[in-house]
Design an enzyme around this catalytic site. Structure first.
Site, mmCIF file in Angstrom:
data_model
loop_
_atom_site.group_PDB
_atom_site.id
_atom_site.type_symbol
_atom_site.label_atom_id
_atom_site.label_comp_id
_atom_site.label_asym_id
_atom_site.label_seq_id
_atom_site.Cartn_x
_atom_site.Cartn_y
_atom_site.Cartn_z
ATOM 1 N N ASP A 16 51.579 10.182 -22.796
ATOM 2 C CA ASP A 16 51.052 11.219 -21.903
ATOM 3 C C ASP A 16 52.015 11.545 -20.771
ATOM 4 O OD1 ASP A 16 48.881 10.671 -23.544
ATOM 5 O OD2 ASP A 16 47.432 11.012 -21.947
ATOM 6 N N ARG A 98 43.621 2.671 -7.955
ATOM 7 C CA ARG A 98 44.121 4.042 -7.845
ATOM 8 C C ARG A 98 44.536 4.430 -6.422
ATOM 9 N NH1 ARG A 98 45.424 3.626 -12.809
ATOM 10 N NH2 ARG A 98 44.088 4.651 -14.366
ATOM 11 N N ASP A 127 39.573 9.427 -12.543
ATOM 12 C CA ASP A 127 40.853 9.101 -11.926
ATOM 13 C C ASP A 127 41.474 10.285 -11.201
ATOM 14 O OD1 ASP A 127 40.892 6.425 -12.470
ATOM 15 O OD2 ASP A 127 42.016 6.615 -14.334
ATOM 16 N N SER A 181 41.590 4.041 -25.397
ATOM 17 C CA SER A 181 42.111 4.378 -24.081
ATOM 18 C C SER A 181 41.931 3.153 -23.196
ATOM 19 C CB SER A 181 41.354 5.574 -23.499
ATOM 20 O OG SER A 181 41.768 5.819 -22.168
#
Length: 407
Positions: A16, A98, A127, A181
């Site tokens: 990605d 994050r 996210d 994932s």
């Protein structure tokens, strides 16, 4: 808004973000700076450096930073002081990391004079919020680029096709069936996608990667002691450890004993429900131990108020509001409550279970003289008569009214 001259990209080196890097170069014509965070995910981070170099990023524009100590000390420690669990189950290994990544991204942007930051989060998940709310809190004027919300590539097959057109290597295992994932760091690993998208189906064994199953865990329990100082764990079995070493050791103990697996459906901030598997072995042991030491060091009012506020505090972290004033206000209250939370907890770890066997503290509010069933002590049992009558007054009034047929 004008096109940025320099962009700092949160970069893992996977499919990605490799596609995103090339897309940014083509779409914006900007100089790209990559940032890869070592959060204890257990992956070879130098692969990210090699991939960035292969895609034309200058060596001086490649940042790989070890943030493990900061993750545990400045993010996980405060979160666990609050006993935070989103929707009472999720220990939030991803949400707590994050804002740290975003903060470092903004710091790098300032260091290199970048006018934009970019991330690889999709437009369906949480996210994107966690990254961008942190970006804007720390750098209100920063330009944010979210490729998944801008480009016309809708899925994995199109990413692979783009990669092939631009000579971006794609591993063989990425060309077949879509993988799970996953997100990993020192605190946890998550798993979503594939058959897990049906909440009725039992997870396949290969979805669990960090912990033994309870069935395969040792037949003999492991007993440990965890020491706390002002709400934070500082030692295991009397050995003082730095934050990263301590969590690593708790992870090893928990994983070996089949602890920390959870299969949940949680509600994303954007509205949809999502089923995921989460393995948080050390964090699960940590949470049980922390609640145990609080049970003898917090007053009833303190403990109950913390429990009332916990869902709100957890929701703020889950939704991406780590740098919000309300989270900081709650954190100040939580940290104040931890001033006397010092002592030792003894735990038995056995086949997926964390069993509290003992707790002690120099600040303990537990009094054997008060609680004993034997005669004597400072407590006068007849004092309870008036206490009960006063608390029953309103109930007796209502009962008289109802039984009298008026209501």
């Amino acid at each position: 808004m004008s096109k940025p001259r320099k962009i700092v990209l949160a970069f893992s080196g996977g499919l990605d973000t490799s596609v995103i890097l090339k897309w940014l170069q083509i779409e914006y014509g900007a100089e790209i700076v990559t940032f890869t965070a070592d959060l204890g995910q257990g992956e070879e981070l130098e692969i990210a450096r090699e991939r960035a170099l292969a895609l034309g990023v200058k060596p001086e524009n490649i940042y790989i930073d070890d943030l493990r100590d900061e993750l545990v000390r400045d993010y996980a420690f405060p979160m666990y002081r609050g006993n935070a669990a989103y929707e009472w189950n999720y220990l939030m290994g991803t949400p707590i990391a994050r804002p740290l990544v975003a903060k470092r991204q903004i710091e790098i942007a300032r260091e290199v004079g970048a006018d934009a930051v970019a991330h690889g989060a999709t437009g369906k998940g949480n996210d994107q919020l966690r990254f961008e709310l942190a970006y804007y809190a720390l750098a209100p004027d920063i330009q944010v680029i979210a490729p998944w919300r801008e480009w016309d590539m809708g899925g994995r097959a199109q990413l692979i096709a783009f990669a092939d057109r631009h000579d971006i290597p794609v591993a063989k295992d990425k060309r077949g069936e879509a993988p799970y994932s996953a997100d990993a760091n020192l605190l946890h690993i998550s798993c979503e996608g594939k058959t897990l998208e049906d909440p009725w189906l039992t997870p396949e064994d290969d979805a669990w990667v960090r912990t033994k199953s309870p069935e395969e865990a040792p037949d003999r329990p492991t007993t440990i002691e965890v020491d706390f100082v002002k709400g934070d764990p500082v030692a295991i079995d009397g050995e003082r450890l730095d934050p990263v070493s301590l969590l690593t050791r708790l992870n090893e103990l928990g994983a070996e004993n089949g602890i920390g697996r959870i299969d949940i459906v949680d509600t994303r901030y954007v509205g949809m429900k999502c089923r995921g598997l989460f393995e948080t072995p050390g964090g699960t042991v940590w949470l049980h131990a922390h609640r145990a030491i609080e049970s003898i060091t917090l007053d009833r009012g303190e403990a109950h108020l913390k429990d009332e506020l916990m869902p709100r505090y957890a929701e703020l972290i889950y939704n991406g509001y780590w740098f919000s004033p309300e989270r900081e206000m709650l954190q100040a209250l939580i940290d104040k409550s931890q001033e006397r939370v010092t002592g030792t907890v003894r735990l038995k770890l056995y086949k997926g279970n964390v069993i509290v066997e003992g707790r002690r503290s120099p600040n303990s509010l537990y009094s054997q003289d008060l609680v004993t069933f034997e005669e004597g002590g400072p407590y006068r049992q007849d004092d309870a008569t008036g206490f009960i009558r006063l608390n029953a007054l309103r109930l007796r009034q209502l009962g008289t009214l109802v039984q009298g047929g008026v209501a």
